[in-house]
Design an enzyme around this catalytic site. Sequence first.
Site, mmCIF file in Angstrom:
data_model
loop_
_atom_site.group_PDB
_atom_site.id
_atom_site.type_symbol
_atom_site.label_atom_id
_atom_site.label_comp_id
_atom_site.label_asym_id
_atom_site.label_seq_id
_atom_site.Cartn_x
_atom_site.Cartn_y
_atom_site.Cartn_z
ATOM 1 C CG ASN A 8 -5.560 7.926 -2.100
ATOM 2 O OD1 ASN A 8 -4.381 7.606 -1.941
ATOM 3 N ND2 ASN A 8 -6.364 7.282 -2.930
ATOM 4 N NE ARG A 92 -5.502 3.387 -1.032
ATOM 5 C CZ ARG A 92 -6.106 3.100 -2.154
ATOM 6 N NH1 ARG A 92 -6.567 4.042 -2.907
ATOM 7 N NH2 ARG A 92 -6.255 1.859 -2.527
ATOM 8 C CG HIS A 180 -6.239 -3.057 -4.780
ATOM 9 N ND1 HIS A 180 -5.695 -3.888 -5.735
ATOM 10 C CD2 HIS A 180 -5.877 -1.802 -5.135
ATOM 11 C CE1 HIS A 180 -5.046 -3.177 -6.623
ATOM 12 N NE2 HIS A 180 -5.137 -1.898 -6.281
ATOM 13 N NE ARG A 240 1.302 -0.748 -9.838
ATOM 14 C CZ ARG A 240 0.360 -0.647 -8.899
ATOM 15 N NH1 ARG A 240 0.387 -1.460 -7.856
ATOM 16 N NH2 ARG A 240 -0.597 0.245 -8.978
ATOM 17 C CD GLU A 378 -10.088 1.977 -3.240
ATOM 18 O OE1 GLU A 378 -10.485 2.678 -4.198
ATOM 19 O OE2 GLU A 378 -9.040 1.314 -3.275
#
Length: 404
Positions: A8, A92, A180, A240, A378
């Site tokens: 990742n 990912r 996500h 963000r 994940e």
Amino acid sequence: MDSILVVNAGSSSVKFQVFVIEGEGTLRRLIKGQVDGIGSRPRLRASGAGSDPMADRAYPVEAIPDVPAAMNVAGEWLRNEVRIHPMAVGHRVVHGGPDYDRPVLVDHGVVARLERFVALAPLHQPHNLAPIRSILANFPTVPQVACFDTAFHRTHGPLADHYAIPHQLHAEGVRRYGFHGLSYEYISRTLPQTAPEIAERRVIVAHLGSGASMCAMKGGQSVESTMGFTALDGLPMGTRPGQLDPGVVLYLMSEKGMTASKVQDFLYRDCGLKGLSGVSNDMRELEASTDPQAKLAVDYFVYRIGLNAGMLAAALQGVDAFVFTAGIGENSSGIRARVAAHLGWLGAALDATANARHARLISTKNSRIPVCVIPTDEELMIAQHTLSLLMNGQSPNPRHERVS
Ligand code: AMP
């Protein structure tokens, strides 16, 4: 020992995990590691599955100036010191664009197609692709699989997929993708074992981490998400802003003289909890702070989760369960309690004791909807996809695979 390496890669760190393939394709996590501080203060850290330390070493900045160099250092450590020679690598990749609704075996053609989505995720996609390219160059026979954060949401209908803009832009790829997805897919896969009574029903999942979004699921599939074209939309996040009137961007450019790249940096790095509080992007610090702006930031986060839950409930025409996951969702009983209070009108009643001990079910017996905490994974999702593609040449219906 057959193993799968999961990678990742972000702008300043490459996270990696190694999974051992055991009998009948079960996966066991062996190593978790990362090279962070790329280009500033590089450091390799790794630990075993039980958090036992395996490596912690600093490097001069010129030794690891970029993501490919970080990948090389991690790869050399794995090969030469831990004797790991993975049979495949799963990555990912944040954006699969309109094309990819499932993971894919990577070759040069796929990399070229994924390059087209750099403009859709400029701060993530180039870094996700860098280690894929360096492994293709250095180990061309090792199979690599790209797993997308957008893929799980490709089940959205046309209404959820569109903006009210001329069709040509939609055809070019200006759509509401949602992100996500690997986290939501993991939750969707886990529900049949952990909460079978809700797995096929209408579930809102709140992935609340430094990035945050929510997903409306029906029958285990995504029907709506709070994120859209980029990972900027929806809930406020660490840095963000979440949902923002596009007029604010026009104002920044016309009145503040900001260039597009300045605005981009501002929106990805200086807004959200950090911008609003002026204190921190870390929820732990904000919850501990007595600063009124920190309090406002936490209140805003909770309020927007409540608003977005209402939106997703409308998309689902009702809600049968609510799930918290990711760093804040899994660890902050305070935020969960406050969000649950906002969900009272949807029928959620929190069990304070269960919530305080981070139980899997944190609602009372009389709650009209169950409220759950399910840790996401994940990396395991990526490892499972990689193994499926290796074994079957395709990624089968993920809801029928084993979770180990
Ligand atoms: P993630 O991106 O999923 O790793 O989540 C990172 C976020 O989780 C950061 O904002 C952390 O402050 C937050 N977090 C982690 N542990 C806790 C905790 N015990 N209480 C509140 N927030 C937490």
